[in-house]
Design a protein around this motif. Structure first.
Motif, mmCIF file in Angstrom:
data_model
loop_
_atom_site.group_PDB
_atom_site.id
_atom_site.type_symbol
_atom_site.label_atom_id
_atom_site.label_comp_id
_atom_site.label_asym_id
_atom_site.label_seq_id
_atom_site.Cartn_x
_atom_site.Cartn_y
_atom_site.Cartn_z
ATOM 1 N N LEU A 177 4.016 -0.106 -11.921
ATOM 2 C CA LEU A 177 3.495 -0.862 -10.935
ATOM 3 C C LEU A 177 3.237 -0.069 -9.789
ATOM 4 C CD1 LEU A 177 3.062 -3.590 -9.554
ATOM 5 C CD2 LEU A 177 5.627 -3.616 -8.867
ATOM 6 N N LEU A 178 3.988 1.035 -9.435
ATOM 7 C CA LEU A 178 3.906 1.762 -8.114
ATOM 8 C C LEU A 178 2.911 2.790 -8.404
ATOM 9 C CD1 LEU A 178 7.742 2.421 -7.267
ATOM 10 C CD2 LEU A 178 5.989 0.785 -6.052
ATOM 11 N N ASN A 179 2.662 3.231 -9.657
ATOM 12 C CA ASN A 179 1.677 4.129 -9.976
ATOM 13 C C ASN A 179 0.382 3.441 -9.895
ATOM 14 O OD1 ASN A 179 3.263 6.358 -10.431
ATOM 15 N ND2 ASN A 179 3.479 6.061 -12.677
ATOM 16 N N ASP A 180 0.409 2.127 -10.058
ATOM 17 C CA ASP A 180 -1.078 1.414 -10.268
ATOM 18 C C ASP A 180 -1.356 1.343 -8.603
ATOM 19 O OD1 ASP A 180 -1.147 1.487 -12.906
ATOM 20 O OD2 ASP A 180 -0.448 -0.649 -13.013
ATOM 21 N N ILE A 181 -0.449 0.895 -7.874
ATOM 22 C CA ILE A 181 -0.685 0.872 -6.144
ATOM 23 C C ILE A 181 -1.065 2.077 -5.699
ATOM 24 C CG2 ILE A 181 0.456 0.363 -4.234
ATOM 25 C CD1 ILE A 181 2.161 -1.620 -5.753
ATOM 26 N N GLY A 182 -0.735 3.145 -6.120
ATOM 27 C CA GLY A 182 -1.265 4.463 -5.676
ATOM 28 C C GLY A 182 -0.122 5.341 -5.135
ATOM 29 N N LEU A 183 1.028 5.051 -5.576
ATOM 30 C CA LEU A 183 2.421 5.812 -5.346
ATOM 31 C C LEU A 183 2.401 6.895 -6.262
ATOM 32 C CD1 LEU A 183 5.002 4.767 -3.185
ATOM 33 C CD2 LEU A 183 5.604 6.165 -5.011
ATOM 34 N N ASP A 184 2.578 7.906 -6.418
ATOM 35 C CA ASP A 184 3.174 8.903 -7.429
ATOM 36 C C ASP A 184 4.658 8.930 -7.600
ATOM 37 O OD1 ASP A 184 2.720 10.810 -9.372
ATOM 38 O OD2 ASP A 184 2.436 12.250 -8.284
ATOM 39 N N ILE A 185 4.920 8.495 -8.884
ATOM 40 C CA ILE A 185 6.202 8.637 -8.889
ATOM 41 C C ILE A 185 6.636 8.414 -10.459
ATOM 42 C CG2 ILE A 185 6.764 6.246 -8.792
ATOM 43 C CD1 ILE A 185 9.420 6.668 -7.677
ATOM 44 N N LYS B 198 0.792 -1.338 -0.109
ATOM 45 C CA LYS B 198 -0.154 -0.075 0.046
ATOM 46 C C LYS B 198 0.729 1.071 -0.023
ATOM 47 C CE LYS B 198 -0.520 0.374 5.046
ATOM 48 N NZ LYS B 198 -1.497 0.574 6.177
ATOM 49 N N ALA B 199 0.391 2.213 -0.695
ATOM 50 C CA ALA B 199 1.040 3.560 -0.647
ATOM 51 C C ALA B 199 0.871 4.388 0.804
ATOM 52 C CB ALA B 199 0.728 4.210 -2.054
ATOM 53 N N GLU B 200 1.886 4.876 0.951
ATOM 54 C CA GLU B 200 1.887 5.633 2.336
ATOM 55 C C GLU B 200 2.379 7.154 2.062
ATOM 56 O OE1 GLU B 200 1.837 2.776 6.327
ATOM 57 O OE2 GLU B 200 3.632 4.111 5.478
ATOM 58 N N LEU B 201 1.722 8.357 2.509
ATOM 59 C CA LEU B 201 2.221 9.385 2.195
ATOM 60 C C LEU B 201 2.490 9.951 3.670
ATOM 61 C CD1 LEU B 201 3.065 11.962 0.520
ATOM 62 C CD2 LEU B 201 0.813 12.552 0.509
ATOM 63 N N VAL B 202 3.729 10.071 4.196
ATOM 64 C CA VAL B 202 4.059 10.102 5.585
ATOM 65 C C VAL B 202 4.342 11.786 5.752
ATOM 66 C CG1 VAL B 202 5.403 9.880 7.589
ATOM 67 C CG2 VAL B 202 4.743 8.171 6.034
ATOM 68 N N HIS B 203 3.708 12.572 6.553
ATOM 69 C CA HIS B 203 4.050 13.817 6.629
ATOM 70 C C HIS B 203 4.923 13.981 8.013
ATOM 71 C CE1 HIS B 203 2.448 17.996 7.982
ATOM 72 N NE2 HIS B 203 3.544 18.349 7.536
ATOM 73 N N TYR B 204 6.005 14.373 7.820
ATOM 74 C CA TYR B 204 7.200 14.613 9.029
ATOM 75 C C TYR B 204 7.088 16.077 9.345
ATOM 76 C CZ TYR B 204 8.967 9.979 8.424
ATOM 77 O OH TYR B 204 9.254 8.627 8.063
ATOM 78 N N ARG B 205 6.838 16.388 10.524
ATOM 79 C CA ARG B 205 6.689 17.638 10.940
ATOM 80 C C ARG B 205 8.188 17.953 11.943
ATOM 81 N NH1 ARG B 205 1.486 19.864 13.764
ATOM 82 N NH2 ARG B 205 2.606 21.568 13.089
ATOM 83 N N ARG B 206 9.113 18.603 11.039
ATOM 84 C CA ARG B 206 10.428 18.758 11.628
ATOM 85 C C ARG B 206 10.574 19.906 12.686
ATOM 86 N NH1 ARG B 206 14.188 18.292 6.645
ATOM 87 N NH2 ARG B 206 15.873 18.048 8.061
ATOM 88 N N GLU B 207 10.859 19.646 13.858
ATOM 89 C CA GLU B 207 11.294 20.868 14.966
ATOM 90 C C GLU B 207 12.222 21.478 14.500
ATOM 91 O OE1 GLU B 207 11.882 19.660 18.759
ATOM 92 O OE2 GLU B 207 9.775 19.028 19.292
ATOM 93 N N CYS B 208 12.030 22.883 14.537
ATOM 94 C CA CYS B 208 12.898 23.853 13.896
ATOM 95 C C CYS B 208 13.241 24.931 15.326
ATOM 96 C CB CYS B 208 12.463 24.791 12.793
ATOM 97 S SG CYS B 208 13.621 25.910 12.053
ATOM 98 N N TRP B 209 14.632 24.901 15.745
ATOM 99 C CA TRP B 209 15.060 25.862 16.600
ATOM 100 C C TRP B 209 16.207 26.846 16.110
ATOM 101 C CZ3 TRP B 209 13.237 25.210 21.821
ATOM 102 C CH2 TRP B 209 12.153 24.131 21.807
ATOM 103 N N VAL B 210 16.119 27.913 16.761
ATOM 104 C CA VAL B 210 17.067 28.871 16.581
ATOM 105 C C VAL B 210 18.030 29.225 18.016
ATOM 106 C CG1 VAL B 210 17.686 31.297 16.269
ATOM 107 C CG2 VAL B 210 15.857 30.308 14.898
ATOM 108 N N THR B 211 19.371 28.673 17.682
ATOM 109 C CA THR B 211 20.230 28.657 19.001
ATOM 110 C C THR B 211 20.620 30.168 19.687
ATOM 111 O OG1 THR B 211 22.191 28.773 17.520
ATOM 112 C CG2 THR B 211 21.187 26.529 18.201
ATOM 113 N N PRO B 212 20.800 30.312 20.671
ATOM 114 C CA PRO B 212 21.367 31.623 21.120
ATOM 115 C C PRO B 212 22.119 32.485 20.112
ATOM 116 C CG PRO B 212 21.362 30.323 22.869
ATOM 117 C CD PRO B 212 21.072 29.544 21.745
ATOM 118 N N ASP B 213 23.119 31.627 19.384
ATOM 119 C CA ASP B 213 24.090 32.361 18.591
ATOM 120 C C ASP B 213 23.531 32.740 17.186
ATOM 121 O OD1 ASP B 213 23.745 29.831 17.854
ATOM 122 O OD2 ASP B 213 26.063 29.609 17.897
ATOM 123 N N GLY B 214 22.236 32.214 17.044
ATOM 124 C CA GLY B 214 21.457 32.807 15.835
ATOM 125 C C GLY B 214 21.671 31.491 14.921
#
Length: 556
Positions: free
Chosen positions: A203-211, A147-163
């Motif tokens: 094959l992958l397009n038929d399964i549902g994965l866009d490539i 099965k095709a999966e589309l995973v949404h990764y929400r990556r934490e983003c931090w700014v250090t004291p030195d910028g």
């Protein structure tokens, strides 16, 4: 109408005239029989002459037909098809089935994977009223979920004291927005399943994965540095530890040009290298591995002596200590300073080969390793052994024109088959006392003179290769043939037939590396699918796949 003669049993009752008539009739019949016999003998001689002429004509037509096939293949830029099937000498000379050790059969009955149940379901039924519950009956089903999966990764983003900006890392194996599991499947299907990139995209397009096909090619050819490094380490480990290597080559297409794929393999490793040349210089550069240096040491000068290089020039190159050159440029400069014409291909080629051989020995490669090959000249270096199957194939290619020549060829092949069977028995139980007898028997077979000119010349030619054909007497661990290399090359040939050639350097390297690693996993008894997952960072926890080079060294 033929006159009927009286029966000779009653000759004593016949008159004198009747006896004369009987004798005269018998003489006439005898003369007629002799005439018919002479006519039949003449017809037989004529038919034999005609049969011999037809044999010669058939032989000529076979040769002409093969020449035309080769010319058609050349015009189509295809390798010529071998004109003869395998003689079957190796299988025919195997020991009887009763003498072979019985292999352990796979146990039958309940499957061995029932302990790895991933999901359990209870199937219920509406039983009639008054029924008694008697528990459950198990039934195991093996299935595959794609099965095709589309995973949404929400990556934490931090700014250090030195910028500075700090971003959470993505999981291992992600490439261009596609996960490691997808890439492992694509590499497995492409290398092991021989599936083209276009079909995998569909094959992958038929399964549902866009490539797209372009992205599929990137997944198969880009960011393979880890696999390339492991493939190079495997070659180094194999050349250091293996007692023998079998080598062979086949045609390959790259960027619409003819290239050659060289196969180098031992009992525990396999590598493919596609290059533009199939010369001895190219083969030695492949045996050198990832090293780029040239060395003039004792091994290099022994090589020059073996190749009968100019003794005066060789003496001018000698020094008290081995001379090391980091790459080709300073090495060529040194040769030019010593008066060697670096534009003479033959002269410079021999000295370049010596420098490569010196580098190979300097790095501890090919110590006492035996190179088993067919009769191709580029592989005839170092401690070389000749393939018996290819040698016998030369006998099979002969086309006798007469019955006598055919009998002579049959006798010679029978003697070779019997000798080959004896060598296989020697490999199982080597005995130094038997070596002189084998050498004498070899001399008797290949010193035969049958009167069949082509056969006699071939036997004489093979007799000159006695040392290479009988290398197994001193090294019983080496194979008598290069069937292993030919079997490994089949995957490459199948790849060539299905996918054609490669266009980019990344594609050429990816094809060689992945096919080689797949073959190594098969020889080591590893799952190629699990190996790919481990290297892409999604392997089984607690069960890592060790470096393949370490396994090869441990099994040496």
């Amino acid at each position: 109408m033929t006159k009927r003669l009286p029966s000779p049993e009653h000759a004593d009752t016949l008159s004198l005239n009747a006896l004369r008539g009987l004798v005269t009739g018998l003489l006439e019949r005898s003369q007629q029989a002799e005439a018919r016999l002479e006519k039949l003998e003449a017809e037989t001689v004529h038919l034999r002459e005609e049969n011999a002429a037809l044999r010669l004509e058939n032989t000529r037509l076979k040769v002409e037909n093969q020449l035309l096939r080769d010319e058609i293949a050349r015009l189509k830029n295809l390798p010529p098809r071998p004109p003869f099937r395998s003689s079957g000498m190796d299988k025919a000379t195997d020991a009887a089935l009763g003498n072979k050790p019985t292999s352990k059969k796979k146990p039958r009955g309940p499957k061995l994977d029932v302990k790895r149940v991933s999901r359990q379901e209870i199937l219920r039924i509406d039983a009639p009223a008054g029924s008694r519950f008697k528990g459950y009956r198990s039934f195991y089903v093996r299935d595959l979920v794609l099965k095709a999966e589309l995973v949404h990764y929400r990556r934490e983003c931090w700014v250090t004291p030195d910028g500075k900006t700090v971003l959470a890392a993505l999981p291992a194996g992600i490439m261009g927005g596609y996960g490691a599991n997808l890439r492992r499947l694509c590499l497995m299907l492409h290398a092991h399943g021989q599936v083209t990139s276009a079909r995998m995209t569909t094959l992958l397009n038929d399964i549902g994965l866009d490539i797209s096909k372009r992205q599929m090619v990137r997944l198969l050819t880009k960011e393979l540095d880890g696999f390339v490094a492991e493939d190079a380490a495997v070659l180094h480990a194999g050349l250091v530890s293996s007692s023998y290597v079998t080598v062979d080559d086949t045609g390959a297409r790259h960027s619409h040009n003819p290239y050659y794929a060289t196969h180098i393999a031992g009992p525990n490793f396999t590598v493919f290298r596609t290059t533009k040349s199939k010369s001895r210089l190219n083969f030695l550069s492949l045996l050198r591995g990832n090293y780029q240096d040239y060395v003039l040491n004792d091994a290099a000068f022994d090589y020059l002596k073996e190749r009968r290089a100019d003794a005066a020039i060789t003496a001018g190159l000698r020094a008290l200590e081995p001379q090391h050159f980091c790459n080709q440029v300073p090495f060529m400069t040194h040769l030019a300073e010593k008066g060697i014409d670096i534009f003479d291909r033959q002269e410079i080629g021999t000295h370049a080969e010596a420098g490569l051989w010196g580098s190979i020995r300097h790095h501890g490669l090919m110590g006492n390793t035996v190179i088993v090959s067919d009769d191709a000249g580029q592989f005839r270096v170092g401690n070389h052994a000749l393939c018996w199957v290819h040698a016998e194939r030369l006998l099979q290619k002969l086309m006798p024109g007469t019955a006598k020549e055919e009998r002579s060829l049959t006798m010679a092949r029978d003697l070779v088959w019997r000798f080959y069977k004896a060598l296989k028995a020697y490999k199982q139980n080597p005995s130094p006392r038997a070596i002189p007898a084998f050498r004498r028997r070899f001399d008797r077979i290949f010193s035969l003179r049958t009167g069949y000119e082509a056969l006699d010349k071939l036997l004489e030619r093979l007799h000159r290769r006695k040392t290479e054909l009988l290398k197994v007497l001193d090294h019983p661990e080496i194979p008598l043939h290069t069937n292993a290399s030919e079997n490994d090359l089949r995957s490459f040939v199948t790849k060539r037939k299905i996918s054609g050639g490669t266009m980019s350097r990344d594609g050429r390297v990816a094809r060689d590396v992945m096919l080689g690693l797949m073959k190594i996993c098969q020889k080591l008894g590893l799952s190629f699918y699990h190996y790919l997952g481990d290297r892409l960072g999604i392997g089984n926890v607690g069960q890592p796949v060790p470096p393949l080079s370490a396994i090869i060294l441990a099994r040496a």
